[in-house]
Write a protein that holds these residues in place. Structure first.
Motif, PDB file in Angstrom:
ATOM      1  N   SER A 108      21.716  45.728   0.672  1.00 56.11           N
ATOM      2  CA  SER A 108      22.218  47.084   0.841  1.00 56.11           C
ATOM      3  C   SER A 108      23.401  47.108   1.780  1.00 56.11           C
ATOM      4  O   SER A 108      23.501  46.302   2.697  1.00 56.11           O
ATOM      5  CB  SER A 108      21.102  47.968   1.395  1.00 56.11           C
ATOM      6  N   ALA A 109      24.309  48.066   1.547  1.00 62.47           N
ATOM      7  CA  ALA A 109      25.504  48.139   2.370  1.00 62.47           C
ATOM      8  C   ALA A 109      25.672  49.499   3.036  1.00 62.47           C
ATOM      9  O   ALA A 109      26.761  49.825   3.464  1.00 62.47           O
ATOM     10  CB  ALA A 109      26.736  47.815   1.532  1.00 62.47           C
ATOM     11  N   SER A 116      21.865  49.995   7.428  1.00 61.29           N
ATOM     12  CA  SER A 116      21.463  48.619   7.134  1.00 61.29           C
ATOM     13  C   SER A 116      22.549  47.633   7.550  1.00 61.29           C
ATOM     14  O   SER A 116      22.236  46.528   7.993  1.00 61.29           O
ATOM     15  CB  SER A 116      21.100  48.456   5.656  1.00 61.29           C
ATOM     16  N   MET A 117      23.824  48.021   7.437  1.00 61.77           N
ATOM     17  CA  MET A 117      24.909  47.141   7.858  1.00 61.77           C
ATOM     18  C   MET A 117      24.863  46.928   9.366  1.00 61.77           C
ATOM     19  O   MET A 117      24.985  45.797   9.836  1.00 61.77           O
ATOM     20  CB  MET A 117      26.267  47.704   7.434  1.00 61.77           C
ATOM     21  N   GLN A 172      27.130  37.821   1.537  1.00 65.20           N
ATOM     22  CA  GLN A 172      25.699  37.834   1.229  1.00 65.20           C
ATOM     23  C   GLN A 172      25.385  38.906   0.188  1.00 65.20           C
ATOM     24  O   GLN A 172      24.502  38.727  -0.637  1.00 65.20           O
ATOM     25  CB  GLN A 172      24.874  38.098   2.499  1.00 65.20           C
ATOM     26  N   LEU A 173      26.106  40.024   0.220  1.00 64.70           N
ATOM     27  CA  LEU A 173      25.935  41.064  -0.796  1.00 64.70           C
ATOM     28  C   LEU A 173      26.282  40.518  -2.173  1.00 64.70           C
ATOM     29  O   LEU A 173      25.578  40.755  -3.145  1.00 64.70           O
ATOM     30  CB  LEU A 173      26.848  42.265  -0.509  1.00 64.70           C
ATOM     31  N   GLU A 174      27.367  39.768  -2.233  1.00 63.67           N
ATOM     32  CA  GLU A 174      27.846  39.251  -3.510  1.00 63.67           C
ATOM     33  C   GLU A 174      26.869  38.254  -4.126  1.00 63.67           C
ATOM     34  O   GLU A 174      26.725  38.197  -5.336  1.00 63.67           O
ATOM     35  CB  GLU A 174      29.221  38.614  -3.337  1.00 63.67           C
ATOM     36  N   LYS A 205      30.937  40.914   9.500  1.00 62.86           N
ATOM     37  CA  LYS A 205      30.949  41.742   8.286  1.00 62.86           C
ATOM     38  C   LYS A 205      31.402  40.930   7.077  1.00 62.86           C
ATOM     39  O   LYS A 205      30.841  41.076   5.987  1.00 62.86           O
ATOM     40  CB  LYS A 205      31.861  42.952   8.467  1.00 62.86           C
ATOM     41  N   GLU A 206      32.397  40.077   7.252  1.00 71.17           N
ATOM     42  CA  GLU A 206      32.860  39.243   6.138  1.00 71.17           C
ATOM     43  C   GLU A 206      31.733  38.346   5.634  1.00 71.17           C
ATOM     44  O   GLU A 206      31.531  38.195   4.431  1.00 71.17           O
ATOM     45  CB  GLU A 206      34.058  38.399   6.575  1.00 71.17           C
TER      46      GLU A 206
END
Length: 84
Positions: free
Chosen positions: A35-36, A40-41, A27-29, A21-22
């Motif tokens: 998407s979170a 999708s997570m 990757q989101l940043e 998750k970290e």
């Protein structure tokens, strides 16, 4: 130091998932993961776990920083310590 996938599988499931998750939040940043939401997570966690098992992604432990991070294999292989 690279952590073998077999060693990762011996971690508590929650710990292994938190490492993934970290990585995904990073990757989101940077826009690599768009998407979170929970579905999708979970899908991304499964995809990341599969990439780790295939060796496309690796887990690197830094003894100097006492930190752990997932990296793409090609980013590790191409790093030249002489350039630091």
């Amino acid at each position: 130091m690279l952590v073998p996938y077999e060693s990762l599988q011996q971690l508590p499931a929650e710990t292994f998932e938190n490492i993934i998750k970290e990585f995904l939040i990073g990757q989101l940043e940077d826009g690599s993961f768009s998407s979170a939401d929970n579905n999708s997570m979970q899908s991304a966690i499964s995809t990341c776990r599969a990439a780790l098992s295939r060796g496309e992604l690796v887990v690197e432990f830094s003894e100097e920083d006492e930190s752990i991070a997932i990296r793409r294999k090609e980013d590790i292989v191409t790093m030249d310590p002489a350039q630091d």
